[in-house]
Write an enzyme that holds these catalytic residues in place. Structure first.
Site, mmCIF file in Angstrom:
data_model
loop_
_atom_site.group_PDB
_atom_site.id
_atom_site.type_symbol
_atom_site.label_atom_id
_atom_site.label_comp_id
_atom_site.label_asym_id
_atom_site.label_seq_id
_atom_site.Cartn_x
_atom_site.Cartn_y
_atom_site.Cartn_z
ATOM 1 N N ILE A 126 0.766 -1.419 -0.029
ATOM 2 C CA ILE A 126 0.006 0.066 0.138
ATOM 3 C C ILE A 126 0.810 1.341 -0.062
ATOM 4 C CG2 ILE A 126 -1.835 1.353 1.332
ATOM 5 C CD1 ILE A 126 -2.649 -1.533 0.304
ATOM 6 N N HIS A 154 0.281 4.465 1.478
ATOM 7 C CA HIS A 154 -0.766 5.181 2.450
ATOM 8 C C HIS A 154 -0.763 6.660 2.023
ATOM 9 C CE1 HIS A 154 -0.933 1.541 5.062
ATOM 10 N NE2 HIS A 154 0.632 1.362 4.946
ATOM 11 N N CYS A 164 3.156 -18.955 -18.334
ATOM 12 C CA CYS A 164 2.197 -19.050 -17.112
ATOM 13 C C CYS A 164 0.816 -19.018 -17.446
ATOM 14 C CB CYS A 164 2.680 -18.143 -16.175
ATOM 15 S SG CYS A 164 1.664 -17.660 -14.757
#
Lengths: 471, 413
Positions: A47, A49, A395
């Site tokens: 994150i 912030h 993938c």
């Protein structure tokens, strides 16, 4: 002799290396592990912030808020997955509602933009799946989600392109200070540098004590997470926090830039390198998360992990310069969110201490990365025509092609492990966790690096995947 | 435009394509992401395949070979090294291969993508994250396709068939398999595999046990196994430590249906596959599904049979259009985990309906009742039923046509 030696190549070290790489400096980064971002940087909430949480007038507050825009710009320039989705802090009681008010005021004082206190209805409108028990929330539109390891890799790679050297698998065991330089011992290597920057994460106190009198201690603190399948990736639209308490910012529920849902962390004292997730940790995180978002479907879990925060005996970040030795220590949360500002601050400290920083006549500040998945049908067609390796999906969960894996191997910092590939291009990050692509990635690594498959490690040095056969 | 595009060239796709050809389609393409046909059968080098289909005991590659040979004399086009990236509800298919990225169109589609293994994350095993923790299928691939050993001292979590097969295979290759650990009070695999892969090699099977901790910072160093109570919670004081460098996970398979979901096809949360009719048609007309992408089978022979129905139905759709029919729903009664199909076309031309299901618990002498409301339609006696073995009923269609919903229930006899 180096002008600068940076110890540690997590997000802090990598940010500083990138920042300094535009100057005429001979810089080396000394990293204990075999790749960038091997500590807290790869195991956190991912994150950026907004900056309402740190106490006013702290370095944490200042650098976090300063970094909001810097990080956004860097991610754009360096092709790092980033999305400014905003965050909500939920209050479930009158007491917590008061705390929300306090956070709001603190945020305003810290200079956070766009903060609003939302009523229960407004909160539910933004996040239909949050608990009906919510009383109000703090909305911070500038909060963002990011791929932390890709962020660190992009910074470190660009620094290398600009001439920075990185020494991997080099654990610093001793530093001697002479009148005109530092002599750093790392394994067999002896590295001389005029300035040393201590960005050693959970080891920062030990590195500090090699040079200066004992001043602070790192108090490692561990947090566990769940990563849920993409089918849960839209359970929330924002980063959903609970009110901070003595255990930290509490358990969050958030989408990730890779399309999954991340849930965690708890906070328990730990050893410096103990990244195990105990059953009790997982049970705790689950229980807390359900309080915010009752419908989170933990049956769709694809991975658990723990990360170790480098908390310290100081409440604030420890960033200071002492006779050519610069501590950048105790970079706990919001460390990732503050990294860009920390690097800028370190640059100022160097300037202030009289180090001449002259910009190179030319340097590279941008970086491009091809991500097949993100391209339009037309762009994909052209890409495969240009190189057939992009036509082979290795993938299947994350739709990563052989071309992207080969690109990753030949980028400025060469990954030598399967997880190194995962961090660079996402192969193995998905719901089957490398069950399908793992053997194929081993094969490609072995081919491109010209080593036996038995020599390929999963992650840290010697974490080999295959055993040699004796017959 | 193709008449039929088959997504996946494993046993399901091969049988569906061949059956569609036999039923008159000539313009068929199989899209296979690997470099050869056969799917997971190619790494299943043990025997036991084909007893129902060919009345012979074949290895996996031999079984696949039979179908590949049958296809050789047909006009079915095979595109290898080709991954389907996206399908749309109007049957456009975006494919990627070293030969190019392109969009192809088909009148009908068979979804036969198979399944994938559940991982450590799916069961949240606590501990560190060293190397040496594999899904059984990944270790099988290393060993049987690449000649590489995943480890030397092995514990297997889960007694699904792949895990059991790998217990034997690793032992034969010189590894020491210390134990097979199963959460449930019964095995998830076929009885014959318990006998032939564990008992014959003296490998202990710990039922009602699970792995509660993984240790080791780099390579796996050891695990803790604990007994669990009836709620599957570990019981304090029952810890057993194993020094092992390898943990193989055989903890279930999940149908692979990302393409299905993205196309907007209705999914059954019980199977994790598409809802299908008796002819394997999905909720989008002209798109069919079969094999492990619909529900996880124990035996490839049944995959082939089911997929032949899907292929035939695709041919029927291309020739005669969608069947305009009322729908009969099949409901899961007591102790029935799911059924396939979940729906029937009331006007189906099929004379009998194959219904596959799994029970939720172990039954000794028991009966399976097919009913609608208070009306008992059919009763089947079963000597023994376990969740690990798929059950199969054949019901004459005429017995079912008059009902709107029918219920399948498992009962003690």
């Amino acid at each position: 002799m180096y002008d600068v030696a940076i110890i540690g190549c997590g997000i802090t070290g990598a940010s500083i290396a990138y920042r300094l790489s535009r100057f005429d400096l001979k810089t080396v980064v000394i990293e204990k592990e075999n790749d960038v971002a091997m500590g807290a940087t790869r195991a956190n909430s991912a994150i950026v912030h907004a900056g309402y949480d740190p106490e006013e007038n702290t370095l944490m507050a200042k650098l976090n808020v300063r970094s909001v825009e810097l990080t956004k710009e860097l991610c754009k320039n360096l092709s790092v997955p980033y999305a400014q989705i905003g965050s909500l802090v939920l209050a479930f009681s009158e007491e917590e509602a008061q705390h929300i008010e306090k956070l709001y005021k603190r945020g305003i004082n810290n200079g956070v933009e766009g903060l609003r206190v939302l009523s229960a209805e407004e909160t539910k409108e933004k996040e239909p799946f949050v608990s009906d028990d919510v009383v109000c929330s703090l909305y911070a539109p500038t909060a963002a989600i990011i791929s932390p390891w890709e962020y660190a890799l992009a910074l470190a790679e660009t620094a290398v392109v600009n001439g920075t050297q990185i020494m991997f698998s080099s654990e610093v065991s001793d530093i001697k200070k002479t009148d005109e330089m530092f002599v750093i011992r790392a394994g067999e290597k002896e590295i001389k540098a005029k300035t040393v920057i201590n960005a050693a994460g959970v080891q920062a106190d030990r590195i500090h004590d090699m040079v200066l009198p004992h001043e602070f201690e790192i108090i490692p603190n561990k947090g566990a997470y769940f990563i849920l399948d993409k089918c849960e990736g839209t359970r929330t639209k924002h980063v959903v926090f609970q009110c901070p308490n003595k255990d930290g910012k509490g358990v969050l529920v958030s989408p990730t830039v890779h399309g999954n849902l991340i849930v965690g962390p708890n906070a328990v004292p730990s050893e410096r390198y103990d990244t195990s997730a105990k059953l009790s940790d997982l049970v705790f995180v689950k229980r807390k998360a359900i309080k915010s978002v009752p419908s989170v479907d933990f049956r769709t879990n694809i991975k658990n992990f723990s990360g170790v925060r480098p908390n310290s005996t100081e409440s604030d970040f420890i960033i200071k310069s002492t006779d050519g030795f610069i501590d950048v220590a105790g970079i706990k949360s919001p460390g990732l969110a503050s990294a860009a500002g920390i690097a800028e601050y370190v640059e100022q400290l160097m300037c202030n201490s009289g180090i001449r920083l002259s910009e190179k006549t030319s340097y590279i500040k941008d970086r491009k990365q091809i991500r097949f998945k993100e391209l339009s049908h037309e762009e994909r067609k052209k890409l495969v025509e240009s190189n057939p390796l992009y036509g082979r999906v290795i993938c299947r969960c994350e739709t990563v092609t052989e071309g992207e894996i080969v690109d990753a191997i030949h980028r400025p910092i060469v990954p030598r492990t399967v997880d190194g590939i995962k961090r660079r291009c996402g192969a193995g990050l998905g719901r089957c966790q490398g069950g399908f692509c793992g053997p194929r990635v081993v094969e490609i690594l072995s081919r491109e690096l010209k080593v036996d498959r038995e020599e390929i490690a999963k992650d840290r040095d010697v974490s080999y995947i295959l055993k040699r056969r004796e017959r | 435009m193709y008449e039929l595009a088959v997504i996946g060239g494993g046993p399901a796709g091969l049988a569906a394509a061949y059956s569609a050809y036999q039923n008159g389609l000539r313009n068929i393409v199989i899209l296979e992401r690997d470099k050869e046909l056969g799917g997971i059968l190619n790494q299943c080098i043990h025997n036991g395949f084909g007893l129902h289909r060919f009345k012979e005991e074949l290895s996996g590659p031999e079984y696949a070979h039979r179908f590949i040979e049958m296809l050789k004399d047909t006009s079915v086009e095979v595109r290898l090294d080709t991954m389907v990236i996206e399908i749309t509800d109007d049957k456009k298919i975006f494919i990627n291969s070293p030969k190019g990225y392109e969009c192809i169109e088909a009148q009908s589609i068979v979804l036969s993508m198979g399944c994938r293994e559940r991982t450590r994350g799916a069961i949240s095993i606590p501990g560190t994250r060293p190397s040496g923790v594999f899904t059984a299928g990944a270790a099988q691939r290393y060993l049987n396709m690449e000649g590489l050993m995943a480890g030397k001292r092995v514990v297997i979590l889960g007694s699904g068939d792949i895990g059991l097969i790998m217990a034997r295979r690793m032992t034969l290759e010189g590894a020491k398999v210390l134990a097979c650990v199963e959460l449930m009070p019964y095995s998830g695999g076929l009885t014959r595999n318990i006998v032939q892969c564990l008992d014959d090699f003296g490998i202990p099977l710990y039922l009602s046990h699970t792995v509660t901790e993984i240790r080791g910072d780099k390579r796996l160093e050891g695990i803790t196994v604990m007994k669990v109570d009836e709620n599957r919670q570990p019981i304090e004081g029952t810890e057993m430590d194993f020094d092992c460098d390898t943990l193989l996970l055989s903890v279930g398979l999940i149908p692979e249906n990302e393409l299905t979901r993205e196309a907007g096809i209705a999914m059954d949360p019980k199977t994790n596959g598409a809802f299908v009719f008796e002819n394997m048609e999905t909720s989008i007309e002209g798109i069919f599904a079969c094999g492990n992408a619909v529900h996880v089978h124990d035996l490839v022979d049944f995959v082939s049979a089911e997929s032949e129905r899907a292929g035939a139905a695709a041919a029927e759709y291309v020739k005669n259009g969608a069947s305009d029919s009322e729908v009969i729903e099949i409901v899961n009664g007591a102790d029935v985990g799911y059924t396939v199909p979940q729906k029937l076309h009331r006007n189906t031309k099929a004379e009998k309906i194959d219904v596959f299901f799994r029970v939720r618990r172990v039954f000794s002498k028991s009966r399976v009742v097919v009913s609608s409301g208070d009306t008992e339609i059919a009763v089947f006696k079963k000597a023994f039923m376990v969740p690990g073995e798929m059950q199969h009923l054949v019901i004459p269609t005429d017995k079912l046509r008059d009902f709107d919903t029918i219920t399948v229930t498992a009962q003690e006899a």
